[in-house]
Design an enzyme around this catalytic site. Sequence first.
Site, PDB file in Angstrom:
ATOM      1  N   GLY A  14       0.793  -1.237   0.000  1.00 35.54           N
ATOM      2  CA  GLY A  14       0.000   0.000   0.000  1.00 35.54           C
ATOM      3  C   GLY A  14       0.818   1.276   0.000  1.00 35.54           C
ATOM      4  O   GLY A  14       0.300   2.341   0.342  1.00 35.54           O
ATOM      5  N   SER A  15       2.096   1.187  -0.419  1.00 34.72           N
ATOM      6  CA  SER A  15       2.890   2.423  -0.394  1.00 34.72           C
ATOM      7  C   SER A  15       2.367   3.427  -1.425  1.00 34.72           C
ATOM      8  O   SER A  15       2.370   4.629  -1.186  1.00 34.72           O
ATOM      9  CB  SER A  15       4.379   2.134  -0.593  1.00 34.72           C
ATOM     10  OG  SER A  15       4.621   1.634  -1.872  1.00 34.72           O
ATOM     11  N   ASN A  16       1.885   2.932  -2.556  1.00 40.24           N
ATOM     12  CA  ASN A  16       1.285   3.857  -3.535  1.00 40.24           C
ATOM     13  C   ASN A  16      -0.025   4.424  -3.011  1.00 40.24           C
ATOM     14  O   ASN A  16      -0.301   5.611  -3.193  1.00 40.24           O
ATOM     15  CB  ASN A  16       1.043   3.156  -4.873  1.00 40.24           C
ATOM     16  CG  ASN A  16       2.288   3.118  -5.718  1.00 40.24           C
ATOM     17  OD1 ASN A  16       2.707   4.125  -6.271  1.00 40.24           O
ATOM     18  ND2 ASN A  16       2.911   1.947  -5.783  1.00 40.24           N
ATOM     19  N   ILE A  90     -11.238  -7.171 -11.557  1.00 36.50           N
ATOM     20  CA  ILE A  90     -12.437  -6.353 -11.318  1.00 36.50           C
ATOM     21  C   ILE A  90     -13.574  -6.941 -12.172  1.00 36.50           C
ATOM     22  O   ILE A  90     -13.397  -7.147 -13.384  1.00 36.50           O
ATOM     23  CB  ILE A  90     -12.191  -4.882 -11.761  1.00 36.50           C
ATOM     24  CG1 ILE A  90     -10.947  -4.305 -11.085  1.00 36.50           C
ATOM     25  CG2 ILE A  90     -13.411  -4.006 -11.507  1.00 36.50           C
ATOM     26  CD1 ILE A  90     -11.051  -4.101  -9.610  1.00 36.50           C
ATOM     27  N   ASN A 104      -5.111   2.210 -13.426  1.00 32.05           N
ATOM     28  CA  ASN A 104      -4.168   1.272 -12.804  1.00 32.05           C
ATOM     29  C   ASN A 104      -2.738   1.761 -13.011  1.00 32.05           C
ATOM     30  O   ASN A 104      -2.453   2.486 -13.953  1.00 32.05           O
ATOM     31  CB  ASN A 104      -4.328  -0.111 -13.454  1.00 32.05           C
ATOM     32  CG  ASN A 104      -3.436  -1.159 -12.814  1.00 32.05           C
ATOM     33  OD1 ASN A 104      -3.301  -1.217 -11.583  1.00 32.05           O
ATOM     34  ND2 ASN A 104      -2.821  -2.006 -13.633  1.00 32.05           N
ATOM     35  N   HIS A 106       1.120   0.160 -13.509  1.00 30.30           N
ATOM     36  CA  HIS A 106       1.838  -1.090 -13.755  1.00 30.30           C
ATOM     37  C   HIS A 106       3.339  -0.788 -13.814  1.00 30.30           C
ATOM     38  O   HIS A 106       3.750   0.183 -14.460  1.00 30.30           O
ATOM     39  CB  HIS A 106       1.353  -1.712 -15.066  1.00 30.30           C
ATOM     40  CG  HIS A 106       1.937  -3.059 -15.294  1.00 30.30           C
ATOM     41  ND1 HIS A 106       1.447  -4.201 -14.679  1.00 30.30           N
ATOM     42  CD2 HIS A 106       3.014  -3.454 -16.014  1.00 30.30           C
ATOM     43  CE1 HIS A 106       2.181  -5.230 -15.031  1.00 30.30           C
ATOM     44  NE2 HIS A 106       3.143  -4.810 -15.835  1.00 30.30           N
TER      45      HIS A 106
END
Length: 191
Positions: A14-16, A90, A104, A106
């Site tokens: 979850g750093s982003n 999703i 998203n 990537h």
Amino acid sequence: MLIKNIAILASGNGSNAENVIRYFRVNKAINVVLVITNNPQAGVVQRANKLNVPCKVINNTMMGDSIQLIALLENYKVDFIILAGFLKKIPDTVIQQYENKIINIHPSLLPKYGGKGMYGINVHKAVIKNLETISGITVHLVNENYDEGKILDQFKIDVKPGTDPEVLQREIQKLEKEHFPSSIERYIKSY
Ligand code: GRF
């Protein structure tokens, strides 16, 4: 200016997610209203709690049930969805409902090194194994096919021969921190 609400979906560290939350704390055109994860053990749960952003854990049944997921998103008046290391597919109905509104990130220059199995360190190992001289990140829209939606932004770095995949991963993560929030902002503001 109309404030847009976003939800961040993440399965891991979850750093982003944290970086995006912090960015839009300062920059108030966009509001992070919700974090969703499929993994109650994921680092992103603590990060969301620490930052006082509501965090919902969804299980596989709920993930497969678009109606529940859409209801959750509507409940929080979510306008755009951000995927930041979200490893579940999703559901198509959600993609249709949020057409051109799911973004998203990537960790490669798509279309290279995307698709099944291409996540985390696997991406960087493949890049190095194939003797690529550049790599980078791709911010793109999400459609029904993995890693194939319209590319919004790409940012590149040089890859030196013999680089360690973990070193490359760290460099890519730095690039993500530098560019992902502003890329989200640009797209949403131009929508
Ligand atoms: C990032 O490298 C991103 O490119 C990919 O998943 C990773 C998530 O890392 N989609 P983190 O959980 O944000 O630290």
